[in-house]
Design a protein around this motif. Structure first.
Motif, PDB file in Angstrom:
ATOM      1  N   SER A 147     -29.303  45.700  51.895  1.00  0.00           N
ATOM      2  CA  SER A 147     -30.770  45.644  51.924  1.00  0.00           C
ATOM      3  C   SER A 147     -31.265  44.831  53.109  1.00  0.00           C
ATOM      4  CB  SER A 147     -31.295  45.032  50.619  1.00  0.00           C
ATOM      5  OG  SER A 147     -30.959  45.836  49.528  1.00  0.00           O
ATOM      6  N   LEU A 148     -30.591  43.730  53.400  1.00  0.00           N
ATOM      7  CA  LEU A 148     -30.970  42.914  54.550  1.00  0.00           C
ATOM      8  C   LEU A 148     -30.852  43.728  55.839  1.00  0.00           C
ATOM      9  CD1 LEU A 148     -31.730  40.223  55.850  1.00  0.00           C
ATOM     10  CD2 LEU A 148     -29.311  39.570  55.747  1.00  0.00           C
ATOM     11  N   HIS A 149     -29.782  44.477  55.964  1.00  0.00           N
ATOM     12  CA  HIS A 149     -29.573  45.265  57.181  1.00  0.00           C
ATOM     13  C   HIS A 149     -30.623  46.372  57.317  1.00  0.00           C
ATOM     14  CE1 HIS A 149     -27.359  47.067  60.473  1.00  0.00           C
ATOM     15  NE2 HIS A 149     -27.424  48.243  59.860  1.00  0.00           N
ATOM     16  N   ILE A 150     -30.889  47.094  56.234  1.00  0.00           N
ATOM     17  CA  ILE A 150     -31.882  48.182  56.279  1.00  0.00           C
ATOM     18  C   ILE A 150     -33.286  47.617  56.510  1.00  0.00           C
ATOM     19  CG2 ILE A 150     -32.874  50.120  55.006  1.00  0.00           C
ATOM     20  CD1 ILE A 150     -29.933  50.460  55.833  1.00  0.00           C
ATOM     21  N   VAL A 168     -43.502  44.014  55.952  1.00  0.00           N
ATOM     22  CA  VAL A 168     -43.991  45.075  55.065  1.00  0.00           C
ATOM     23  C   VAL A 168     -43.384  46.416  55.489  1.00  0.00           C
ATOM     24  CG1 VAL A 168     -46.019  46.376  54.343  1.00  0.00           C
ATOM     25  CG2 VAL A 168     -46.118  43.879  54.488  1.00  0.00           C
ATOM     26  N   ALA A 169     -43.334  46.642  56.789  1.00  0.00           N
ATOM     27  CA  ALA A 169     -42.728  47.882  57.288  1.00  0.00           C
ATOM     28  C   ALA A 169     -41.244  47.929  56.922  1.00  0.00           C
ATOM     29  CB  ALA A 169     -42.903  47.981  58.801  1.00  0.00           C
ATOM     30  N   GLY A 170     -40.583  46.794  57.014  1.00  0.00           N
ATOM     31  CA  GLY A 170     -39.180  46.723  56.629  1.00  0.00           C
ATOM     32  C   GLY A 170     -38.981  47.013  55.153  1.00  0.00           C
ATOM     33  N   TYR A 171     -39.870  46.468  54.321  1.00  0.00           N
ATOM     34  CA  TYR A 171     -39.781  46.713  52.878  1.00  0.00           C
ATOM     35  C   TYR A 171     -39.987  48.197  52.569  1.00  0.00           C
ATOM     36  CZ  TYR A 171     -41.196  46.922  48.004  1.00  0.00           C
ATOM     37  OH  TYR A 171     -41.309  47.278  46.684  1.00  0.00           O
ATOM     38  N   ARG A 172     -40.951  48.816  53.201  1.00  0.00           N
ATOM     39  CA  ARG A 172     -41.225  50.234  52.954  1.00  0.00           C
ATOM     40  C   ARG A 172     -40.079  51.120  53.465  1.00  0.00           C
ATOM     41  NH1 ARG A 172     -47.671  49.625  54.350  1.00  0.00           N
ATOM     42  NH2 ARG A 172     -48.303  49.057  52.213  1.00  0.00           N
ATOM     43  N   HIS A 173     -39.484  50.717  54.574  1.00  0.00           N
ATOM     44  CA  HIS A 173     -38.316  51.438  55.077  1.00  0.00           C
ATOM     45  C   HIS A 173     -37.165  51.342  54.069  1.00  0.00           C
ATOM     46  CE1 HIS A 173     -35.549  53.152  57.983  1.00  0.00           C
ATOM     47  NE2 HIS A 173     -34.747  52.100  57.860  1.00  0.00           N
ATOM     48  N   LEU A 174     -37.003  50.167  53.460  1.00  0.00           N
ATOM     49  CA  LEU A 174     -35.969  49.962  52.445  1.00  0.00           C
ATOM     50  C   LEU A 174     -36.245  50.830  51.211  1.00  0.00           C
ATOM     51  CD1 LEU A 174     -33.443  48.208  51.749  1.00  0.00           C
ATOM     52  CD2 LEU A 174     -35.024  46.582  50.687  1.00  0.00           C
ATOM     53  N   THR A 175     -37.499  50.936  50.835  1.00  0.00           N
ATOM     54  CA  THR A 175     -37.873  51.766  49.680  1.00  0.00           C
ATOM     55  C   THR A 175     -37.497  53.226  49.917  1.00  0.00           C
ATOM     56  OG1 THR A 175     -39.714  50.285  49.148  1.00  0.00           O
ATOM     57  CG2 THR A 175     -39.780  52.501  48.214  1.00  0.00           C
ATOM     58  N   ARG A 176     -37.804  53.714  51.102  1.00  0.00           N
ATOM     59  CA  ARG A 176     -37.444  55.106  51.410  1.00  0.00           C
ATOM     60  C   ARG A 176     -35.931  55.294  51.388  1.00  0.00           C
ATOM     61  NH1 ARG A 176     -41.701  54.251  55.153  1.00  0.00           N
ATOM     62  NH2 ARG A 176     -40.186  53.723  56.790  1.00  0.00           N
ATOM     63  N   TYR A 177     -35.206  54.309  51.867  1.00  0.00           N
ATOM     64  CA  TYR A 177     -33.743  54.408  51.920  1.00  0.00           C
ATOM     65  C   TYR A 177     -33.154  54.534  50.510  1.00  0.00           C
ATOM     66  CZ  TYR A 177     -28.869  53.093  52.650  1.00  0.00           C
ATOM     67  OH  TYR A 177     -27.501  53.085  52.655  1.00  0.00           O
ATOM     68  N   TYR A 178     -33.585  53.684  49.580  1.00  0.00           N
ATOM     69  CA  TYR A 178     -32.994  53.718  48.243  1.00  0.00           C
ATOM     70  C   TYR A 178     -33.510  54.887  47.405  1.00  0.00           C
ATOM     71  CZ  TYR A 178     -30.320  49.475  48.861  1.00  0.00           C
ATOM     72  OH  TYR A 178     -29.399  48.570  49.289  1.00  0.00           O
ATOM     73  N   ARG A 179     -34.684  55.398  47.741  1.00  0.00           N
ATOM     74  CA  ARG A 179     -35.085  56.648  47.095  1.00  0.00           C
ATOM     75  C   ARG A 179     -34.110  57.759  47.470  1.00  0.00           C
ATOM     76  NH1 ARG A 179     -41.704  56.883  47.912  1.00  0.00           N
ATOM     77  NH2 ARG A 179     -42.247  55.294  46.335  1.00  0.00           N
ATOM     78  N   GLN A 234     -38.635  49.806  41.806  1.00  0.00           N
ATOM     79  CA  GLN A 234     -38.512  48.461  41.250  1.00  0.00           C
ATOM     80  C   GLN A 234     -37.134  47.871  41.544  1.00  0.00           C
ATOM     81  OE1 GLN A 234     -39.522  49.035  37.137  1.00  0.00           O
ATOM     82  NE2 GLN A 234     -41.678  49.440  37.567  1.00  0.00           N
ATOM     83  N   LEU A 235     -36.109  48.717  41.468  1.00  0.00           N
ATOM     84  CA  LEU A 235     -34.770  48.270  41.838  1.00  0.00           C
ATOM     85  C   LEU A 235     -34.744  47.828  43.297  1.00  0.00           C
ATOM     86  CD1 LEU A 235     -31.703  48.079  41.094  1.00  0.00           C
ATOM     87  CD2 LEU A 235     -31.493  50.458  41.878  1.00  0.00           C
ATOM     88  N   THR A 236     -35.452  48.572  44.141  1.00  0.00           N
ATOM     89  CA  THR A 236     -35.533  48.203  45.552  1.00  0.00           C
ATOM     90  C   THR A 236     -36.180  46.840  45.739  1.00  0.00           C
ATOM     91  OG1 THR A 236     -35.678  50.530  46.201  1.00  0.00           O
ATOM     92  CG2 THR A 236     -36.455  48.896  47.794  1.00  0.00           C
ATOM     93  N   SER A 237     -37.206  46.542  44.950  1.00  0.00           N
ATOM     94  CA  SER A 237     -37.867  45.230  45.071  1.00  0.00           C
ATOM     95  C   SER A 237     -36.905  44.104  44.714  1.00  0.00           C
ATOM     96  CB  SER A 237     -39.110  45.190  44.178  1.00  0.00           C
ATOM     97  OG  SER A 237     -38.757  45.208  42.798  1.00  0.00           O
ATOM     98  N   PHE A 238     -36.034  44.352  43.729  1.00  0.00           N
ATOM     99  CA  PHE A 238     -35.020  43.361  43.371  1.00  0.00           C
ATOM    100  C   PHE A 238     -34.029  43.169  44.517  1.00  0.00           C
ATOM    101  CE2 PHE A 238     -30.852  42.614  41.110  1.00  0.00           C
ATOM    102  CZ  PHE A 238     -31.095  41.272  40.794  1.00  0.00           C
TER     103      PHE A 238
END
Length: 787
Positions: free
Chosen positions: A94-97, A153-164, A198-202
């Motif tokens: 998650s840190l890397h993504i 915020v952009a990083g968080y949204r990029h992470l959300t797309r990745y785990y979806r 929600q898993l992504t937020s964790f």
């Protein structure tokens, strides 16, 4: 009076040293635990943008943690490095993504290009900007709000797309069924909304606390773990300093401990001078009803053992192929379920062996059968069956989404080594308490007898060790699905390390001492003195030594000092036990006479060898902070786990099982052919285990550590690492030692089945007469030794 004065040895000083040591080490451990509440990373009430828009609420964050737990992802990948090793470390990944998303944000904002299209100079400038930006702690303790920059915020949204993409309609994750996570269903401890988001937020919260500096410090909440140069996460100076100090302390500790061991002669003195003077042991004696009833426990033991290793082989196959030779077993037994059962079953079958052996010993120490003891033994057996079967079915149903609302009670609880749902944990504790009650009915009256003081002290130590087994498992009750991960892991390691590696180890040492005395091989007094010394060393180093698990989980940095130093000292008592292994080997080899317990001592010998190699040496190479920082959660950890759990506790459990089986079965079946079967079983299992460790796990772990040093920890935990050469070939080579180990287990099953078909009949009266004769003989021997 002169004789009484001469023989009155009270162990007062040894008791004071042991108790004082326990008070000191547990005070340190508990004091360190209390620091959690001041030092754990905050769980924000909400995570917001710099304009105040809410991205994540605490409800959603905790719901993401519950999703992680319900679907057993800790038995697939890891979080903060803790868990299983096929999947990624979700914190490092998650840190890397997250960093990739921030890099992309600045590339478009500053240069209107994608990050990959930029020159090396511009990429380096952006990386440096991101590295400094994520280190700033923007959490407000006053309003419990974490504010993110636009890039974050952009990083968080990029992470959300990745785990979806990873968890929805994507079957590529080896060992997991497609669409395993129900994105819409809201179960216990969850909140309405998309469960993958929600898993992504964790996961994002883990990445945040591992890369953001603690208030007033120049390192993150996780002491800059995981290693990732793009995040500015490098090993702290404290890690290197305390590694050097721990090595120096180890050298000094070896000298001090050997001095005291030789100065005060803390050895178990043999009762014989040479092989031809070894005592003759007759196993043709009557047994009681409760002793005969333990046979069915051992049938369960070997059955669980076989299932456990087959699941281990299935997991090993998932490393090289998503399916099992073309069969989509991941839809029935996904990797995380196989791992949960694999860990749970090893605890179950080892614990069952100890329960049965303890039950066997009760009439021996009481010198008769307690009233209605057989009824309690049957009750314990069926309670054990209910816990084993019920918990495994619950985990299966929870993982596959068949058990939902009460998942945390009856299904997968979600923490490695504590996979049992809370209901099964409580039932397991009740079962162990029933076991203690069964022991009490024999041990307490025996401890009150006015006869031999040394023997009573030995029985007291054994009973205290038995009580500690259910007592320390109570730590599992402090963990709930919404517990802070740092708080939960603090108590979880009480189970994984303190309960399994500390209390189990102590009970094993005491039980070995009891067997040596019971078989007339060592003097009672020298054995009790040796046990005091060994327990002081084991618990004195091991209790605080568990602090090496607290290096990177978000706890106080003081554990770098405590965990490093005490973990180094743990090696010393484990290596000293190698001498005990040689003692067991000598008993086996010197017994030119008809010694009936050769099988037991073969496995005891291997127990000592793996204590030094698996628990000691393999534990030492991964526990130093400077190594553990890069190695944490790689196959070297798995090598240590196999060497210590299977090599130490597994071999010891088989040893005491053979001891009990030898006594409850008819002599006629213990032919030279049966002894050869025992030897074949021992050698095949230990050759197979050595092959797993030294052919597969250590070489793969070495390459994984090298990859982490060169590319970052996140990269070494990618599934692609296992598909690269020569790792892929090394993993395939494991099939050979696996099959060798399995052959040894099958032979053991044959031995147990043969024994169970030739049990002695129960006769409480004859058994009591035998115990009376043995007691009289023991009294004479003890009087002779004390004089």
């Amino acid at each position: 009076m002169i004789v009484l004065a001469k023989t009155k040895y009270t162990y007062r000083r040894l008791t004071k040293v042991l108790v004082g040591t326990l008070v000191i080490v547990f005070s340190i451990l508990i004091a360190g635990g209390l620091l959690i509440f001041k030092n754990e990373a905050p769980r924000p009430a909400k995570i917001v943008t710099n304009t105040g828009k809410t991205l994540v609420t605490q409800h959603e964050l905790l719901s993401g943690q519950a999703v992680y737990e319900k679907y057993g992802l800790a038995d697939y990948g890891t979080y903060l490095g803790n868990g299983s090793y096929l999947g990624p470390d979700y914190t490092a990944q998650s840190l890397h993504i997250y960093l990739q998303g921030m890099n992309s944000y600045y590339a478009h904002k500053l240069y209107q290009q994608s990050f990959k299209e930029l020159s090396d100079f511009r990429q380096g400038a952006i990386k440096d900007k991101v590295k400094h930006e994520i280190k700033v702690n923007r959490y407000s303790k006053t309003n419990e709000t974490l504010t993110l920059t636009a890039a974050q915020v952009a990083g968080y949204r990029h992470l959300t797309r990745y785990y979806r993409h990873e968890f929805i309609n994507n079957p590529r994750q080896a060992g997991l069924p497609e669409n395993m996570i129900n994105t819409k269903k809201t179960d216990a401890f969850m909140y309405k909304g998309n469960k993958v988001d929600q898993l992504t937020s964790f996961f994002f919260w883990g990445a945040w606390m591992s890369s953001t500096n603690r208030p007033g410090q120049a390192y993150s909440y996780t002491n800059n773990w995981p290693y990732d140069l793009d995040a500015g996460n490098t090993m702290s100076s404290e890690s290197l300093i305390w590694t050097a100090i721990s090595v120096a302390l180890l050298v000094a500790g070896v000298g001090v401990i050997i001095y005291y061991q030789r100065r005060y002669a803390f050895d178990m003195d043999a009762t014989y001078q040479s092989a031809d003077q070894m005592p003759l042991l007759d196993t043709d004696f009557a047994i009681t009803q409760s002793q005969r009833k333990i046979a069915k426990f051992f049938l369960v033991v070997v059955g669980l053992f076989l299932v456990q290793i087959l699941l281990g082989e299935l997991m090993a196959h998932y490393y090289v192929e998503n399916e099992f030779f073309g069969i989509p077993l991941q839809n029935i037994w996904p990797f995380n379920l196989a791992k949960a059962w694999h860990l749970q079953l090893v605890i179950f079958w080892i614990a069952t062996t100890w329960l049965a052996t303890g039950i066997y010993i009760v009439p021996r120490v009481l010198r008769r059968e307690p009233k209605r003891q057989g009824l309690l033994v049957d009750l314990l057996f069926w309670a054990l069956i209910v816990v084993v079967v019920g918990s495994m079915l619950g985990e299966w149903a929870s993982t596959l989404g068949l058990l939902n609302h009460n998942w945390w009670l009856f299904g997968q609880f979600g923490w490695e080594y504590i996979e049992l749902g809370k209901f099964w944990q409580i039932l397991f504790i009740i079962g162990m308490i029933l076991w203690v009650i069964i022991l009490m009915r024999g041990f307490i009256p025996a401890m009150k007898r006015p006869d031999n003081y040394d023997r009573k002290r030995l029985i007291t130590l054994l009973f205290c060790g038995a009580i500690a087994i259910p007592a320390f498992y109570l730590a599992s009750l402090f963990i709930l699905p919404n517990s802070h991960v740092t708080f939960a892991d603090y108590w979880r390691w009480w189970i994984v390390h303190l309960w399994v590696e500390g209390i189990f180890e102590s009970f094993a040492v005491i039980l070995i001492g009891y067997l040596m005395v019971d078989l007339k091989l060592t003097t009672t007094r020298s054995t009790v003195r040796a046990l005091y010394f060994q327990l002081t060393l084991l618990l004195g180093s091991g209790v605080v030594g568990m602090g090496h698990h607290y290096f990177w989980e978000g706890d106080h940095s003081i554990w770098l000092a405590l965990g490093a130093c005490f973990s180094a000292l743990e090696v010393v008592p484990l290596c000293l036990l190698l001498w005990e292994a040689y003692t067991h080997y000598r008993v086996f080899k010197d017994s030119a006479i008809a010694f009936p317990y050769k099988g037991t001592f073969v496995f005891l010998m291997w127990t000592g060898v793996w204590n030094a190699i698996g628990a000691g040496a393999l534990g030492f190479i991964i526990n130093a902070p400077a190594i553990n920082y890069f190695e944490h959660g790689t196959q070297w950890t798995s090598a240590h786990a196999h060497g210590s759990m299977a090599g130490v506790y597994g071999m010891f459990s088989i040893a005491i099982m053979l001891y009990a089986l030898r006594n409850i079965s008819q002599q006629k079946i213990w032919t030279p052919k049966m002894d050869k079967l025992v030897n074949w079983s021992a050698w095949l299992m230990n050759i197979g285990l050595a092959g797993m460790v030294f052919i597969t796990l250590l070489p793969a772990g070495y390459l994984q550590l090298k990859d982490a040093l060169e590319h970052g920890y996140w990269h070494a935990r990618l599934l692609s690492f296992y598909q690269s050469s020569p790792v892929f070939e090394i993993l395939w080579a494991r099939i050979v030692p696996d099959l060798v180990f399995t052959a040894g287990v099958i032979i053991l099953i044959v031995i147990v089945v043969k024994v169970l078909r030739n049990l002695k009949p129960a006769d409480n009266a004859k058994a009591a007469a035998h115990f009376a004769a043995v007691t009289a003989e023991e009294a004479k021997a003890d009087a002779k030794q004390n004089n």
